[in-house]
Design a protein around this motif. Structure first.
Motif, PDB file in Angstrom:
ATOM      1  N   VAL A   1      18.853  73.941 -10.645  1.00 38.60           N
ATOM      2  CA  VAL A   1      19.619  73.820  -9.405  1.00 38.60           C
ATOM      3  C   VAL A   1      21.023  73.311  -9.718  1.00 38.60           C
ATOM      4  O   VAL A   1      22.017  73.794  -9.161  1.00 38.60           O
ATOM      5  N   GLY A   2      21.123  72.363 -10.639  1.00 39.74           N
ATOM      6  CA  GLY A   2      22.429  71.845 -11.038  1.00 39.74           C
ATOM      7  C   GLY A   2      23.295  72.901 -11.700  1.00 39.74           C
ATOM      8  O   GLY A   2      24.493  72.996 -11.419  1.00 39.74           O
ATOM      9  N   ILE A   3      22.710  73.688 -12.572  1.00 38.44           N
ATOM     10  CA  ILE A   3      23.455  74.758 -13.235  1.00 38.44           C
ATOM     11  C   ILE A   3      23.964  75.767 -12.201  1.00 38.44           C
ATOM     12  O   ILE A   3      25.108  76.212 -12.262  1.00 38.44           O
ATOM     13  N   PHE A   4      23.114  76.114 -11.253  1.00 36.38           N
ATOM     14  CA  PHE A   4      23.511  77.049 -10.208  1.00 36.38           C
ATOM     15  C   PHE A   4      24.668  76.484  -9.387  1.00 36.38           C
ATOM     16  O   PHE A   4      25.657  77.172  -9.135  1.00 36.38           O
ATOM     17  N   ALA A   5      24.562  75.226  -8.998  1.00 38.43           N
ATOM     18  CA  ALA A   5      25.620  74.588  -8.202  1.00 38.43           C
ATOM     19  C   ALA A   5      26.924  74.498  -8.995  1.00 38.43           C
ATOM     20  O   ALA A   5      28.007  74.739  -8.447  1.00 38.43           O
ATOM     21  N   LEU A   6      26.832  74.172 -10.270  1.00 39.56           N
ATOM     22  CA  LEU A   6      28.031  74.085 -11.098  1.00 39.56           C
ATOM     23  C   LEU A   6      28.706  75.440 -11.266  1.00 39.56           C
ATOM     24  O   LEU A   6      29.940  75.528 -11.281  1.00 39.56           O
ATOM     25  N   THR A   7      27.927  76.483 -11.390  1.00 41.77           N
ATOM     26  CA  THR A   7      28.500  77.819 -11.525  1.00 41.77           C
ATOM     27  C   THR A   7      29.280  78.208 -10.274  1.00 41.77           C
ATOM     28  O   THR A   7      30.412  78.696 -10.364  1.00 41.77           O
TER      29      THR A   7
ATOM     30  N   THR B   1      27.386  89.678 -10.973  1.00 41.90           N
ATOM     31  CA  THR B   1      26.481  89.804 -12.109  1.00 41.90           C
ATOM     32  C   THR B   1      25.757  88.491 -12.377  1.00 41.90           C
ATOM     33  O   THR B   1      24.556  88.473 -12.649  1.00 41.90           O
ATOM     34  N   LEU B   2      26.466  87.410 -12.278  1.00 42.00           N
ATOM     35  CA  LEU B   2      25.940  86.103 -12.653  1.00 42.00           C
ATOM     36  C   LEU B   2      25.025  85.498 -11.597  1.00 42.00           C
ATOM     37  O   LEU B   2      23.957  84.968 -11.924  1.00 42.00           O
ATOM     38  N   VAL B   3      25.395  85.575 -10.348  1.00 45.38           N
ATOM     39  CA  VAL B   3      24.646  84.908  -9.285  1.00 45.38           C
ATOM     40  C   VAL B   3      23.214  85.456  -9.136  1.00 45.38           C
ATOM     41  O   VAL B   3      22.279  84.661  -9.037  1.00 45.38           O
ATOM     42  N   PRO B   4      22.971  86.763  -9.129  1.00 46.08           N
ATOM     43  CA  PRO B   4      21.578  87.216  -9.013  1.00 46.08           C
ATOM     44  C   PRO B   4      20.691  86.767 -10.179  1.00 46.08           C
ATOM     45  O   PRO B   4      19.528  86.414  -9.982  1.00 46.08           O
ATOM     46  N   ALA B   5      21.246  86.749 -11.369  1.00 45.23           N
ATOM     47  CA  ALA B   5      20.461  86.296 -12.520  1.00 45.23           C
ATOM     48  C   ALA B   5      20.114  84.809 -12.386  1.00 45.23           C
ATOM     49  O   ALA B   5      18.976  84.400 -12.636  1.00 45.23           O
ATOM     50  N   GLU B   6      21.086  84.022 -11.980  1.00 42.15           N
ATOM     51  CA  GLU B   6      20.824  82.594 -11.804  1.00 42.15           C
ATOM     52  C   GLU B   6      19.890  82.341 -10.626  1.00 42.15           C
ATOM     53  O   GLU B   6      19.054  81.440 -10.683  1.00 42.15           O
ATOM     54  N   THR B   7      20.004  83.125  -9.581  1.00 46.32           N
ATOM     55  CA  THR B   7      19.127  82.960  -8.424  1.00 46.32           C
ATOM     56  C   THR B   7      17.680  83.261  -8.809  1.00 46.32           C
ATOM     57  O   THR B   7      16.766  82.555  -8.381  1.00 46.32           O
ATOM     58  N   ALA B   8      17.469  84.276  -9.599  1.00 44.69           N
ATOM     59  CA  ALA B   8      16.114  84.600 -10.061  1.00 44.69           C
ATOM     60  C   ALA B   8      15.555  83.471 -10.924  1.00 44.69           C
ATOM     61  O   ALA B   8      14.388  83.072 -10.768  1.00 44.69           O
ATOM     62  N   LEU B   9      16.363  82.943 -11.809  1.00 38.34           N
ATOM     63  CA  LEU B   9      15.940  81.832 -12.653  1.00 38.34           C
ATOM     64  C   LEU B   9      15.636  80.608 -11.804  1.00 38.34           C
ATOM     65  O   LEU B   9      14.607  79.942 -12.002  1.00 38.34           O
ATOM     66  N   LEU B  10      16.487  80.316 -10.867  1.00 34.79           N
ATOM     67  CA  LEU B  10      16.297  79.171  -9.983  1.00 34.79           C
ATOM     68  C   LEU B  10      15.031  79.335  -9.145  1.00 34.79           C
ATOM     69  O   LEU B  10      14.231  78.406  -9.016  1.00 34.79           O
TER      70      LEU B  10
ATOM     71  N   SER C   1      12.363  81.106  -9.794  1.00 34.89           N
ATOM     72  CA  SER C   1      11.183  80.989 -10.647  1.00 34.89           C
ATOM     73  C   SER C   1      10.887  79.536 -10.982  1.00 34.89           C
ATOM     74  O   SER C   1       9.739  79.087 -10.924  1.00 34.89           O
ATOM     75  N   ALA C   2      11.918  78.786 -11.340  1.00 32.02           N
ATOM     76  CA  ALA C   2      11.723  77.387 -11.724  1.00 32.02           C
ATOM     77  C   ALA C   2      11.261  76.540 -10.548  1.00 32.02           C
ATOM     78  O   ALA C   2      10.308  75.761 -10.662  1.00 32.02           O
ATOM     79  N   VAL C   3      11.906  76.704  -9.422  1.00 25.21           N
ATOM     80  CA  VAL C   3      11.535  75.912  -8.246  1.00 25.21           C
ATOM     81  C   VAL C   3      10.162  76.337  -7.729  1.00 25.21           C
ATOM     82  O   VAL C   3       9.342  75.498  -7.349  1.00 25.21           O
ATOM     83  N   GLY C   4       9.880  77.634  -7.740  1.00 25.69           N
ATOM     84  CA  GLY C   4       8.566  78.112  -7.333  1.00 25.69           C
ATOM     85  C   GLY C   4       7.460  77.586  -8.230  1.00 25.69           C
ATOM     86  O   GLY C   4       6.392  77.189  -7.761  1.00 25.69           O
ATOM     87  N   PHE C   5       7.703  77.555  -9.530  1.00 18.38           N
ATOM     88  CA  PHE C   5       6.720  77.011 -10.456  1.00 18.38           C
ATOM     89  C   PHE C   5       6.518  75.526 -10.201  1.00 18.38           C
ATOM     90  O   PHE C   5       5.393  75.030 -10.183  1.00 18.38           O
ATOM     91  N   TYR C   6       7.602  74.818  -9.973  1.00 16.32           N
ATOM     92  CA  TYR C   6       7.501  73.377  -9.742  1.00 16.32           C
ATOM     93  C   TYR C   6       6.701  73.077  -8.486  1.00 16.32           C
ATOM     94  O   TYR C   6       5.763  72.283  -8.505  1.00 16.32           O
ATOM     95  N   PHE C   7       7.050  73.704  -7.375  1.00 18.02           N
ATOM     96  CA  PHE C   7       6.354  73.417  -6.137  1.00 18.02           C
ATOM     97  C   PHE C   7       4.974  74.061  -6.083  1.00 18.02           C
ATOM     98  O   PHE C   7       4.088  73.568  -5.395  1.00 18.02           O
ATOM     99  N   GLY C   8       4.777  75.138  -6.813  1.00 24.10           N
ATOM    100  CA  GLY C   8       3.471  75.785  -6.834  1.00 24.10           C
ATOM    101  C   GLY C   8       2.438  75.023  -7.631  1.00 24.10           C
ATOM    102  O   GLY C   8       1.240  75.140  -7.401  1.00 24.10           O
TER     103      GLY C   8
END
Length: 64
Positions: A11-17, A42-51, A53-60
């Motif tokens: 989330v921090g990496i996404f916000a910083l970008t 190009t950058l935002v969709p890739a980061e959104t997918a990563l974000l 996945s990570a948040v979904g894994f954490y809350f799941g």
């Protein structure tokens, strides 16, 4: 703890970008702004997918 750290980190990496792109556009001339706005689609969709996945894994798997 590791899952939470990864989720917060992504989330921090996404916000910083996004913040860096806004700053570059605001502080530099039109030429730099054009380059940044061409890079963001190009950058935002890739980061959104990563974000997502990570948040979904954490809350799941938070209760396990």
């Amino acid at each position: 703890r590791t899952r939470a750290g990864l989720a917060v980190g992504f989330v921090g990496i996404f916000a910083l970008t996004i913040a860096a792109a806004i700053l570059i556009i605001a502080l530099n001339g039109e030429h730099s702004a054009k380059e940044v706005t061409e890079l963001l689609p190009t950058l935002v969709p890739a980061e959104t997918a990563l974000l997502g996945s990570a948040v979904g894994f954490y809350f799941g798997t938070k209760d396990r």
